[in-house]
Design a protein around this motif. Structure first.
Motif, PDB file in Angstrom:
ATOM      1  N   SER A 180      53.361  17.414  70.819  1.00 32.01           N
ATOM      2  CA  SER A 180      53.556  18.373  69.961  1.00 32.01           C
ATOM      3  C   SER A 180      52.350  18.787  69.152  1.00 32.01           C
ATOM      4  N   ALA A 181      52.170  19.825  68.438  1.00 30.59           N
ATOM      5  CA  ALA A 181      51.054  20.014  67.759  1.00 30.59           C
ATOM      6  C   ALA A 181      50.950  19.172  66.549  1.00 30.59           C
ATOM      7  N   GLU A 182      52.199  18.823  66.108  1.00 31.49           N
ATOM      8  CA  GLU A 182      52.092  17.724  65.048  1.00 31.49           C
ATOM      9  C   GLU A 182      51.742  16.551  65.201  1.00 31.49           C
ATOM     10  N   ALA A 183      51.889  15.983  66.715  1.00 30.46           N
ATOM     11  CA  ALA A 183      51.516  14.477  67.089  1.00 30.46           C
ATOM     12  C   ALA A 183      50.081  14.558  67.237  1.00 30.46           C
ATOM     13  N   ALA A 184      49.440  15.978  67.817  1.00 35.30           N
ATOM     14  CA  ALA A 184      47.968  16.006  68.014  1.00 35.30           C
ATOM     15  C   ALA A 184      47.415  16.003  66.596  1.00 35.30           C
ATOM     16  N   ALA A 185      48.033  16.408  65.643  1.00 31.64           N
ATOM     17  CA  ALA A 185      47.367  16.402  64.036  1.00 31.64           C
ATOM     18  C   ALA A 185      47.352  15.073  63.878  1.00 31.64           C
ATOM     19  N   GLN A 186      48.554  14.215  64.050  1.00 36.82           N
ATOM     20  CA  GLN A 186      48.159  12.724  63.394  1.00 36.82           C
ATOM     21  C   GLN A 186      47.214  11.935  64.165  1.00 36.82           C
ATOM     22  N   ALA A 187      47.084  12.399  65.210  1.00 39.27           N
ATOM     23  CA  ALA A 187      46.163  11.559  66.328  1.00 39.27           C
ATOM     24  C   ALA A 187      44.779  11.940  65.901  1.00 39.27           C
ATOM     25  N   ALA A 188      44.408  13.261  65.445  1.00 44.81           N
ATOM     26  CA  ALA A 188      43.271  13.744  65.123  1.00 44.81           C
ATOM     27  C   ALA A 188      42.930  13.123  63.636  1.00 44.81           C
ATOM     28  N   ILE A 189      43.844  12.861  62.748  1.00 43.29           N
ATOM     29  CA  ILE A 189      43.669  12.591  61.379  1.00 43.29           C
ATOM     30  C   ILE A 189      43.366  10.885  61.499  1.00 43.29           C
ATOM     31  N   ALA A 190      44.063  10.352  62.237  1.00 42.10           N
ATOM     32  CA  ALA A 190      43.706   8.878  62.538  1.00 42.10           C
ATOM     33  C   ALA A 190      42.415   8.797  63.335  1.00 42.10           C
ATOM     34  N   HIS A 191      41.751   9.680  64.032  1.00 44.74           N
ATOM     35  CA  HIS A 191      40.630   9.452  64.732  1.00 44.74           C
ATOM     36  C   HIS A 191      39.434   9.650  63.696  1.00 44.74           C
ATOM     37  N   VAL A 192      39.711  10.619  62.532  1.00 41.40           N
ATOM     38  CA  VAL A 192      38.557  10.894  61.717  1.00 41.40           C
ATOM     39  C   VAL A 192      38.481   9.909  60.559  1.00 41.40           C
ATOM     40  N   GLY A 193      39.699   9.227  60.413  1.00 40.32           N
ATOM     41  CA  GLY A 193      39.590   8.090  59.501  1.00 40.32           C
ATOM     42  C   GLY A 193      39.675   8.437  57.965  1.00 40.32           C
ATOM     43  N   LEU A 194      39.806   9.671  57.699  1.00 45.51           N
ATOM     44  CA  LEU A 194      39.840   9.883  55.996  1.00 45.51           C
ATOM     45  C   LEU A 194      41.098   9.783  55.630  1.00 45.51           C
ATOM     46  N   ALA A 195      41.097   9.224  54.228  1.00 51.65           N
ATOM     47  CA  ALA A 195      42.470   8.699  53.853  1.00 51.65           C
ATOM     48  C   ALA A 195      43.027   9.846  53.328  1.00 51.65           C
ATOM     49  N   ASP A 196      42.538  11.029  52.813  1.00 54.30           N
ATOM     50  CA  ASP A 196      43.269  12.230  52.670  1.00 54.30           C
ATOM     51  C   ASP A 196      43.174  13.463  53.513  1.00 54.30           C
ATOM     52  N   GLY A 197      42.842  12.851  54.870  1.00 56.05           N
ATOM     53  CA  GLY A 197      42.617  13.807  55.923  1.00 56.05           C
ATOM     54  C   GLY A 197      43.823  14.839  56.098  1.00 56.05           C
ATOM     55  N   VAL A 198      43.765  16.075  55.984  1.00 52.90           N
ATOM     56  CA  VAL A 198      44.801  16.974  56.404  1.00 52.90           C
ATOM     57  C   VAL A 198      44.458  18.266  57.558  1.00 52.90           C
ATOM     58  N   VAL A 199      45.485  18.680  58.188  1.00 51.52           N
ATOM     59  CA  VAL A 199      45.235  19.624  59.354  1.00 51.52           C
ATOM     60  C   VAL A 199      45.746  20.928  58.668  1.00 51.52           C
ATOM     61  N   ASN A 200      44.948  21.950  58.681  1.00 46.51           N
ATOM     62  CA  ASN A 200      45.051  23.317  58.266  1.00 46.51           C
ATOM     63  C   ASN A 200      45.102  24.317  59.549  1.00 46.51           C
TER      64      ASN A 200
END
Length: 739
Positions: A180-200
């Motif tokens: 899902s797009a939601e799972a991809a968003a979480q994978a991307a946030i984990a990759h970038v490694g920013l504590a307050d990472g958010v996907v818009n």
């Protein structure tokens, strides 16, 4: 019958070398490790069939650049500026004509179903009356990242250029995601490694890394996800997440490090900001926890940048739709940079100066026009365009330090910041190559053996802007920039104008049409000729020995029928060579004066013989003055396979100035061709072994002018005679044996 050349390229992939220094805009050479690439590509027979069909419609030679990882065309044009008039004859509307071109000749770009694979993204018209139809590739309705084509039509509806990048193997990709797009968003946030990472932002796309890097890589279905950080917006990234496995396939920076203005003071915080100045408001006199200069400079220089674009191109802000110009100053704690994040400009304290403001807003212009990907060579072009406009603003707004010593420094008004460039895979460094070309366009100079007359900053800026808004596409590389800038200049000033001749020289001097600093992905249309082995002779080099500066540079040309002799065609390297004779009863000669060093020298050159004649009738000569040094029997048993290496000693002329000549003659039938390329001077001891095609010569008689014989075949002569006199002086032919 038209003569056609197809430039199928081998991509050179360098090791990741960061040692190609360009300090103060001075380019040096790089050592690279290279390998040939092969992989999923457009079917060669598909490309050949489309090219064969197009050559029946084109006027003049068809030039095709291809991208080795895909085998698909990236630039298609015709020597005389007409690829086809067939859709104009059908009175088709612009969009319909462009679509019909792709439906008819889509095989050149590896397209098997152009109607469903290419969708119109936009149609632009310009001040010259041209129309530019931009297509975006898709697969089953899913966008293909970085894959766009632009069909360019003149004011008569004639197609004259088609360029861009496609992904032929997109048809093999399953476009149904497994995650899902939601799972991809979480994978991307984990990759970038920013504590307050958010996907818009998240987009389902077909992706192939090779469109960026030049490597042969498989295509995947991915989610392209933008990860932002409210506390550290400068660290935002685009992340490509495999839509089947969830793996990270690639990532790059999302920030690219307009008179509706609002300027905010962040007071050294990482986000937010207090509105400090709005459109029409007078300069501020206070700036809490910041400086008055930062607020006022960001605001005023955003206005200067808006005016720069509007006064020259009638462009209404960065998006050409009156977009608000939002600026944030005093960002972060000791933040020493500036960036565009897709909606606003952000500056560290002291960074709101003219060339930096112009630079950041120009990233916004690029984002809304060519859309150059901010990675690899495309990213280098993206950075370079911003550098160029920023510096042009700096040099024309009457503000800051514009002294000659810092004329081409970015950020010269920043203490300790101005300065050097390194040719590197980093976009901020590889940008130095087109930067240097722009400086040469503007000011002129002598560089890498080229002497350029400056065309002025206004003309150079017009050419750059047109290339970025009309010819470049998201995946454009340096060669595409070279093509687009030359074509833009031709559109604006005419191909034979002094302006365009010098613009081309500026880019050739910086090798924008060849391999650059180990950067992979070049479609090497005109690779730099390899230097002759051995130690060069101490005399001055020959002028235009590789003919890549075109006609009337260095060489004098004489021919019985006044045919031009320096041609675009099947050169040994590059695209220019000398083509002697090729018709009956002809004598052709190119010549150049040269002072031989006192220690002697060797004349070196590449040559090719084509003939259907018997031996003893047609000849080629290498001469010093009227003395023949070597004589070539141009006949069918002496035909070469490609180019051969020739050399002859000039030691007998040590210390003398001689006229070096390449000459050829043909008799009354079965004419021959004698091609010359890469003429250079070597040291006195570089003569090759005995040339199997040549013999020692004698004094060559001068040829008497002859009336052109009647010829109803396909000779060089018969093709030239079909043109009007004004066309003949610039006609370009491709080698052909049959008469």
């Amino acid at each position: 019958m038209k003569r056609v050349v197809s430039h199928h390229r081998t991509v050179v992939v360098g090791s990741v070398v960061a040692l190609c220094l360009l300090v103060g805009f001075v380019l040096s050479s790089c050592n690279i490790n290279s390998s040939e690439l092969a992989g999923a590509a457009a079917a060669p027979d598909q490309v050949a069939a489309a090219l064969s069909l197009l050559q029946t419609e084109s006027e003049g030679a068809v030039q095709v650049d291809t991208y080795a990882p895909t085998g698909a065309a990236t630039w298609v044009s015709a020597e005389q500026g007409v690829l086809t008039r067939q859709f104009a004859r059908q009175n088709l509307a612009t969009e319909a004509a462009a679509s019909s071109f792709l439906n008819t000749y889509g095989g050149l770009f590896g397209l098997t179903d152009p109607t469903n694979q290419m969708k119109v993204a936009n149609v632009q018209s310009d001040e010259t009356g041209e129309q530019h139809v931009k297509f975006a590739q898709q697969q089953n309705g899913v966008a293909v990242f970085g894959a766009n084509l632009v069909v360019h039509l003149n004011n008569e509806g004639t197609v004259h250029v088609v360029n861009g990048y496609t992904l032929p193997d997109a048809t093999t990709v399953n476009t149904t995601p497994s995650i899902s797009a939601e799972a991809a968003a979480q994978a991307a946030i984990a990759h970038v490694g920013l504590a307050d990472g958010v996907v818009n932002q998240s987009y389902l796309e077909v992706f192939n890394l090779g469109l960026i890097t030049g490597e042969t890589t498989p295509s995947y279905l991915v989610y392209r996800v933008r990860v932002d950080s409210p506390s550290q917006p400068e660290l935002a990234q685009w992340v490509f997440v495999d839509a089947a496995s969830g793996e990270i396939r690639y990532a790059y920076d999302a920030v690219t490090e307009g008179r509706n203005r609002s300027t905010y003071n962040r007071q050294h915080g990482g986000s937010g900001g207090v509105l400090a100045r709005s459109e029409g408001q007078a300069a501020v006199t206070t700036a809490p926890n910041c400086t008055i200069a930062d607020v006022n400079n960001a605001h005023d220089l955003a206005g200067d940048t808006y005016d720069f674009y509007f006064s020259r191109f009638a462009r209404d802000s960065y998006d050409n739709a009156g977009g608000a110009l939002k600026s944030y100053v005093c960002h972060g704690n000791n933040y020493q940079n500036a960036y565009w994040d897709g909606s606003s400009m952000t500056y560290g304290q002291g960074f709101a100066i003219d060339d930096v403001v112009g630079h950041e807003l120009s990233h916004a212009v690029t984002e809304r026009s060519s859309g150059l990907i901010y990675s690899g060579q495309s990213g280098g072009l993206n950075e370079s365009f911003s550098d160029i406009i920023g510096e042009a603003l700096d040099l024309t707004n009457g503000k800051g330090n514009d002294a000659a010593t810092v004329r081409w420094d970015m950020g010269e008004d920043l203490p300790g910041i101005a300065g050097s460039w390194i040719c590197n895979t980093d976009v901020h460094y590889s940008s130095a190559v087109p930067n240097k070309a722009f400086a040469l366009m503007v000011d002129g100079g002598t560089y890498n053996g080229f002497t350029i007359a400056g065309v002025g900053i206004e003309n150079a800026v017009k050419i750059e802007y047109r290339a970025n808004t009309k010819y470049w596409t998201p995946s454009s590389k340096f060669l595409d920039a070279y093509r687009g800038l030359n074509t833009s200049c031709n559109d604006l000033f005419g191909a034979t104008s002094a302006t365009c001749i010098n613009v081309k020289k500026a880019m050739q001097a910086t090798n924008m049409n060849g391999p650059l600093c180990g950067q992979p992905g070049e479609t090497n249309a005109t690779p730099t000729p390899a230097p002759a082995p051995g130690t060069p002779a101490p005399g001055a080099p020959l002028v235009n020995g590789d003919f890549e500066s075109g006609r009337n540079v260095g060489w004098t040309e004489t021919d019985t029928f006044n045919y031009p002799l320096v041609y675009k065609g099947t050169a040994q390297t590059g695209v220019w060579m000398a083509w002697l004779v090729g018709v009956d009863k002809d004598t052709s000669q190119i010549a150049q004066s040269y002072k031989v060093p006192t220690g002697g020298a060797t004349l070196r050159y590449a040559y090719q013989i084509k003939s259907t004649d018997s031996c003893g009738y047609d000849y080629g000569y290498v001469q010093a003055n009227d003395t023949v040094l070597l004589k070539y029997n141009l006949c069918k048993t002496n035909v070469t396979t490609g180019y051969a290496q020739g050399s002859v000693s000039l030691n007998a002329y040590a210390g003398q100035t001689v006229t070096l000549k390449f000459r050829a003659t043909t008799d009354t039938s079965l004419s021959s061709d004698f091609f010359i390329d890469n003429v250079n001077i070597g040291a006195a001891n570089l003569v090759e072994e005995v040339d199997p095609h040549a013999s020692l010569g004698e004094t060559a008689p001068e040829a008497k002018p002859l009336a052109p014989p009647t010829d109803n075949g396909e000779s060089k002569e018969s093709q030239l005679n079909q043109q009007s006199p004004e066309d003949q002086s610039n006609k370009i032919f491709l080698p052909q044996v049959n008469k």
